[in-house]
Design a protein around this motif. Structure first.
Motif, short mmCIF file in Angstrom:
data_model
loop_
_atom_site.label_atom_id
_atom_site.label_comp_id
_atom_site.label_asym_id
_atom_site.label_seq_id
_atom_site.Cartn_x
_atom_site.Cartn_y
_atom_site.Cartn_z
N LEU A 72 0.25 -1.08 -0.27
CA LEU A 72 0.50 0.01 0.14
C LEU A 72 1.07 1.00 0.23
N PHE A 73 0.36 2.22 -0.80
CA PHE A 73 1.18 4.19 -0.68
C PHE A 73 -0.23 4.41 -0.18
N LYS A 74 0.11 5.82 0.31
CA LYS A 74 -0.75 6.43 0.58
C LYS A 74 -0.05 7.63 0.26
N THR A 75 -1.52 8.93 0.27
CA THR A 75 -0.81 10.26 0.81
C THR A 75 -1.22 10.79 1.60
N ASP A 76 -1.18 11.44 1.71
CA ASP A 76 -0.99 12.55 3.38
C ASP A 76 -1.96 12.74 3.50
N THR A 116 -4.69 12.16 -8.20
CA THR A 116 -4.63 13.02 -6.95
C THR A 116 -3.23 13.86 -8.22
N ILE A 117 -2.60 14.81 -7.11
CA ILE A 117 -1.50 15.06 -8.21
C ILE A 117 -0.18 14.92 -8.58
N ALA A 118 0.64 15.49 -8.20
CA ALA A 118 2.18 14.78 -8.73
C ALA A 118 2.65 15.19 -7.13
N ASN A 119 3.58 14.28 -7.01
CA ASN A 119 4.62 14.08 -5.26
C ASN A 119 3.60 14.19 -4.23
N SER A 120 2.39 13.61 -5.01
CA SER A 120 1.81 13.40 -3.45
C SER A 120 1.22 11.88 -2.85
N ILE A 121 2.06 11.12 -3.10
CA ILE A 121 2.05 9.80 -3.07
C ILE A 121 2.94 8.90 -2.21
N VAL A 122 3.27 8.37 -0.98
CA VAL A 122 4.21 7.81 -0.12
C VAL A 122 3.97 6.66 0.35
N LEU A 123 5.12 6.33 0.59
CA LEU A 123 5.48 4.94 1.12
C LEU A 123 4.74 4.93 2.45
N PRO A 124 4.03 4.21 3.14
CA PRO A 124 3.73 4.40 4.81
C PRO A 124 4.53 3.53 5.57
N ASN A 125 4.91 4.06 6.60
CA ASN A 125 5.87 3.61 8.08
C ASN A 125 7.43 2.43 7.10
N SER A 126 7.90 3.35 6.38
CA SER A 126 9.21 3.04 5.90
C SER A 126 9.87 3.82 6.35
N GLU A 127 11.96 3.76 6.24
CA GLU A 127 12.17 3.81 7.37
C GLU A 127 13.16 5.43 7.16
N PRO A 128 12.96 6.17 8.11
CA PRO A 128 13.47 7.40 7.23
C PRO A 128 14.75 7.30 6.75
N GLY A 129 14.78 8.07 4.94
CA GLY A 129 15.87 7.78 3.97
C GLY A 129 16.45 6.79 3.62
N SER A 130 15.41 5.65 3.36
CA SER A 130 15.48 3.99 3.14
C SER A 130 15.47 4.32 2.66
N LEU A 131 14.14 4.26 1.29
CA LEU A 131 13.01 4.73 0.28
C LEU A 131 12.56 6.30 -0.23
#
Length: 298
Positions: A72-76, A116-131
């Motif tokens: 799963l990937f989500k927007t804020d 959704t607009i560009a650059n709005s989707i993220v990977l939740p619960n990923s380690e900072p800087g890993s992806l």
């Protein structure tokens, strides 16, 4: 008189016009439909849901990374408390070392809601800087179509009065009992064994689910497509397609009011479907297990 027609995947607005002798424009207007008017749930999944590519970058790491279908990937969450969710359609792997790739995702809800607009989707619960995950381009292909899907009701206003005749048919009806191999069985008294009531409904559900759709030349819409999913990975989107097919298949069974798919298990050449049906006209639910052999157990 208003006729409630449960749509099957072979129905068209023109076909309904001929069947009920009502202009197709009247049917479309009465149901507030627009072209293409009717659509199967599977067609809707590939046509109406917003989708697109994510760019995923990974820092130099010694091992490859596999992201599985259904990830799963989500927007804020926006100021209105809305968050959009997307799922990966196929298993994908990032090679060892510094790597990046484009991966296809689809919204979990149909219509323009998934856009959704560009650059709005993220990977939740990923380690900072890993992806690093983003959608370089906006998703704009989600459609709000005024169509009726397979299993939904099309209302036909044919302007005639219904002549009702009391039915003496017992609850659930009566039919010949079939063995799991599709053979008739005798009742031990020189006649064929029959099933009635709940047992007959169970048997009817079994027959619809295990019969391959299109295998009965005189009844091309009877049966399911569950056999097409055997051997496929149990990704969430495959489960969604299985559930859609079950709902489409059982929409024609007027002795049940509702179906809840509790679980679906596909193991190589076998499948197991666990579902709960609500009996029409009764406050009664029945839990069933269905296999490709057609065996149903409460």
């Amino acid at each position: 008189m208003i006729v409630e027609h449960v749509l099957n995947d072979a129905d068209t607005i023109q076909g309904l016009s001929v069947l009920y002798n009502v202009p197709w424009q009247d049917i479309a207007d009465y149901n507030n439909l627009e072209y293409p008017y009717t659509m199967t749930s599977r067609e809707a999944y590939y046509t109406l849901y917003a989708s697109g590519y994510l760019l995923i970058r990974r820092q130099a790491v010694s091992l490859p990374l596999t992201l599985y279908a259904g990830s799963l990937f989500k927007t804020d969450v926006d100021s209105q408390g809305v968050q959009k969710v997307y799922e990966l359609v196929e298993d994908t792997t990032l090679a060892a070392g510094a790597a990046e790739g484009y991966f296809y995702v689809r919204s979990r809800l149909p219509g323009s809601f998934g856009n959704t607009i560009a650059n709005s989707i993220v990977l939740p619960n990923s380690e900072p800087g890993s992806l690093s995950v983003t959608n370089p381009e906006p998703f704009t292909n989600g459609k709000d179509a005024k169509v009726c899907l397979t299993g939904q009701i099309v209302y036909i206003n044919n302007g005639t009065e219904l002549a009702t005749t009391p039915s003496a048919e017992p609850f659930g009806g009566t039919d010949l009992k079939m063995t799991p191999d599709g053979d008739l069985s005798d009742d031990g008294a020189g006649d064929w064994e029959v099933v009635t009531g709940i047992d007959n409904i169970k048997q009817a559900v079994s027959h619809r689910l295990v019969t391959r759709r299109g295998s009965l030349t005189q009844h091309p819409t009877y049966g399911s497509r569950l056999h097409e999913f055997i051997g496929l990975a149990q990704a969430p989107y495959i489960r969604q397609l299985v559930e859609l097919d079950i709902h489409e298949t059982l929409a024609y069974e007027d002795r049940i009011d509702g179906v809840t798919v509790d679980n679906v298990v596909i193991q190589q050449t076998s499948y197991y479907v666990y579902l709960t049906i609500t009996v029409a006209g009764r406050q009664e639910s029945v839990e069933l297990t269905v296999t490709q052999a057609g065996v149903i157990a409460a």
